[in-house]
Design an enzyme around this catalytic site. Structure first.
Site, PDB file in Angstrom:
ATOM      1  N   SER A 344      -1.733 -10.105  -0.320  1.00 55.19           N
ATOM      2  CA  SER A 344      -2.982  -9.335  -0.279  1.00 55.19           C
ATOM      3  C   SER A 344      -2.992  -8.501  -1.821  1.00 55.19           C
ATOM      4  O   SER A 344      -4.184  -8.105  -2.125  1.00 55.19           O
ATOM      5  CB  SER A 344      -2.826  -8.438   0.710  1.00 55.19           C
ATOM      6  N   ASP A 587      -1.153   3.728   2.911  1.00 51.34           N
ATOM      7  CA  ASP A 587      -1.187   2.483   2.192  1.00 51.34           C
ATOM      8  C   ASP A 587      -0.861   2.762   0.512  1.00 51.34           C
ATOM      9  O   ASP A 587      -1.558   3.304  -0.303  1.00 51.34           O
ATOM     10  CB  ASP A 587      -2.458   1.831   2.044  1.00 51.34           C
ATOM     11  N   HIS A 590      -1.152  -1.552  -2.001  1.00 52.49           N
ATOM     12  CA  HIS A 590      -2.487  -1.858  -2.694  1.00 52.49           C
ATOM     13  C   HIS A 590      -3.072  -0.802  -3.513  1.00 52.49           C
ATOM     14  O   HIS A 590      -2.448   0.354  -3.669  1.00 52.49           O
ATOM     15  CB  HIS A 590      -3.456  -2.353  -1.426  1.00 52.49           C
TER      16      HIS A 590
END
Length: 622
Positions: A344, A587, A590
């Protein structure tokens, strides 16, 4: 008798007719003298007649460099005697060398000796609405260029009319323009790259090229000639002319030399040893302007209040990276397949690049995902097509680069495994791509991989326990062997992007780790984390490969950016469990978009420029 003798012709001539003729001639001369006197009076008193259209049209006062006005008296003779040339103005040293586009006399149109200017062919190109451009000679007298409302005279000196490049021809797919590598230099390329003196009309994109002329110097007794620059309208001395012409001729070479020096500087530079510098010219695209960004990365839409994290550029110590010019990159990718393969974090970079490039495309309807998808999580592959440029930017989801599978144990129970000896199943679909960008790393930190118990498989054997670093080495070795066996280096350029740093504080991604309070990058290297062992393993594998792989070692550059993660701004609609304790679900792996991945793509852009530069030089040597 007296009356009779009054009308007797003298030597066959009637005396009375003679007298009448003399009176008529006298009257005519008187009228002409009066008219000339009146004309001279008007000519030298323009202020009193400035409002008269008749006066303006006849005398056409011309501004000079000192601010004064010079009436063009000869124009009145053009009106009275249209078939004769205008009287010479003795005060003009080049009076016989001035183009007159008003005269219909073919012989007076080109007093210059026959040169390339006359021999060129007049192309029938419309110059409608072009404003009149004035060229000035050595005494600052106006040399008018014909405007479009004038009829083109077939005897006039031929002018080569150049249409804009995008009208002259359409580029075939795959064509790459030789533009400036540095986008800051590209902004001034139109002024720095001059092949000949060029007078450009201001109302359209049409340029008229005039070569520099050799004109006999009529005011000198010698046979030497002077050089007249028709663009600047100035006479250049022989001494200055050589240097002036040399500068023009070498301008393109100097510019190319500058590009060569810039490329040589980049070739010697370590792109990943540097620092983050605040720059208000960033981000590369307007925040929340790209509808293709996943909710997970769209921090602004999810309510993040601070925006400074978007305004940083990466500055290597040994060079300056060229700012990513999306139009230039579109040309670099024309007719190609660019494929991202990995986890990702590669999706983070993939979405960033699509947004950067799409922002530069005029018709955004011609940029689309081939299956019409608008969400980019959950599927094995995605492909964005840039129809106008005949290329695609694709993503193949392969978090480990090797196959995830399952097997049945002796008790008939199925369990997940990771095949360290088999490359990802989608590999056959991208092996012929033009550019490949691989990555892996984050999934190797999860429970199953980090513990390595009854998880790693080779052949029919599942290891009861295997160290994660050894498993990582074996997986990368499998990947490297596949690359060496299946990738054609003359067609495909391979990149491997390294580990992207995380910044969980007080726990990991699944145990309450946080980064929501971070709004500034780390400013001291001593606070950076230890270099990951996995990247040391990767570097050893890359060194043993036959295929040249460009390693994008982003670990250190990302470690500074504790401020760039979505943290709590990873989604808009929180689940009931997330609402109870929103700080537990953050998060910190990312990156927000616009943000850090844009700079990964800026480095990718620099690498592609270097690749093109090397290819061009190899072709020249061949």
């Amino acid at each position: 008798m007296a009356d009779a003798t009054k009308y007797v012709p003298i030597a066959g001539t009637n005396v009375s007719s003679i007298l009448k003729t003399r009176k008529t001639v006298a009257a005519a001369y008187s009228f002409i003298l009066a008219f000339v006197a009146f004309t001279v009076f008007l000519a030298f008193s323009p202020s009193s007649n400035a409002s008269s259209p008749w006066f303006t049209n006849i005398f056409s006062p011309t501004s000079t460099t000192d601010g004064s006005y010079k009436p063009q008296i000869p124009n009145i003779f053009s009106l009275l005697f249209p078939n004769t040339t205008s009287p010479s103005n003795s005060s003009d040293p080049l009076h016989n060398n001035t183009h007159s586009f008003r005269s219909t006399n073919a012989t007076s149109l080109s007093p210059y000796p026959k040169t390339a200017l006359e021999s060129q062919t007049l192309k029938q190109t419309s110059l409608e609405n072009r404003t009149q451009t004035t060229l000035v000679n050595s005494t600052q007298h106006a040399v008018p260029v014909p405007t479009t409302n004038q009829t083109t005279d077939s005897h006039a000196p031929s002018l080569e009319v150049k249409s804009p490049p995008f009208l002259a021809s359409k580029e075939p797919p795959g064509a790459v323009k030789n533009q400036t590598f540095n986008s800051d230099e590209a902004k001034s390329a139109s002024t720095n790259q001059t092949t000949n003196a060029t007078a450009t009309a201001t109302a359209t994109n049409v340029s008229v090229s005039f070569p520099v002329q050799n004109v006999p110097n009529l005011n000198t007794s010698s046979n030497s000639s002077v050089k007249v620059d028709l663009v600047k309208g100035t006479v250049v001395s022989n001494d200055n002319y050589t240097a002036s012409l040399a500068r023009k001729q070498n301008n393109g070479k100097d510019h190319a030399k500058g590009n060569d020096e810039s490329m040589e500087s980049l070739m010697k530079c370590d792109f990943f040893d540097g620092e983050w510098v605040k720059d208000d010219a960033y981000p590369l695209y307007k925040p929340d302007s790209c509808s293709l960004i996943d909710e997970q990365f769209n921090c602004i839409r999810n309510g993040r209040p601070d925006k400074d994290y978007q305004k940083y550029k990466w500055k290597p110590k040994g060079c300056t990276l060229p700012r990513l010019d999306a139009h230039r990159m579109l040309q670099l990718l024309r007719g190609k397949r660019l494929v991202f393969v990995g986890d990702s974090l590669n999706r983070n970079m993939w979405e960033s690049l699509i947004c950067i490039l799409r922002n530069a495309v005029k018709n955004k309807h011609n940029v689309y995902e081939v299956n019409g998808r608008v969400n980019f999580r959950g599927e094995a592959a995605y492909s964005f097509v840039f129809e106008d440029y005949h290329f695609s930017v694709e993503l193949f989801v392969s978090p480990f680069l090797v196959q995830e599978g399952e097997m049945t144990d002796k008790n008939g129970t199925k369990k997940e495994t990771l095949r360290l000896d088999l490359v990802g199943k989608s590999s056959s679909q991208y092996k012929d791509a033009d550019i490949l960008v691989f990555n892996t790393g984050h999934w190797w930190t999860h429970d199953k991989t980090s513990k390595g118990q009854d998880y790693y498989q080779e052949g029919n054997h599942v290891y009861s326990e295997l160290n994660v670093l050894e498993a990582f080495r074996r997986a990368l070795t499998t990947w490297s062997r596949w690359v060496d066996a299946n990738i054609n280096p003359s067609k495909t350029t391979v990149f491997f992007r390294g580990y992207s740093a995380s910044h969980f504080s007080g726990g990991q991604w699944n145990s309450g780790g946080q980064c929501d309070s971070e709004t500034d990058p780390i400013d001291n290297e001593k606070y950076l984390t230890e270099y990951p062992d996995k990247m040391k393993v990767l570097e050893k594998v890359l060194k043993n490969m036959k295929t040249r792989v460009t390693y994008q070692n982003i670990t250190r550059m990302t470690d500074f950016r504790k401020d760039g993660h979505p943290s709590i701004y990873r989604k808009q609609n929180l689940s009931p469990e997330e609402l109870k304790s929103p700080l537990r679900f953050q998060d910190c792996s990312h990156w927000c978009l616009p943000g850090v991945p844009d700079l990964w793509n800026e480095i990718l852009y620099a690498e592609l420029l270097l690749r093109e530069y090397r290819n061009q030089h190899e072709q020249k040597k061949a």
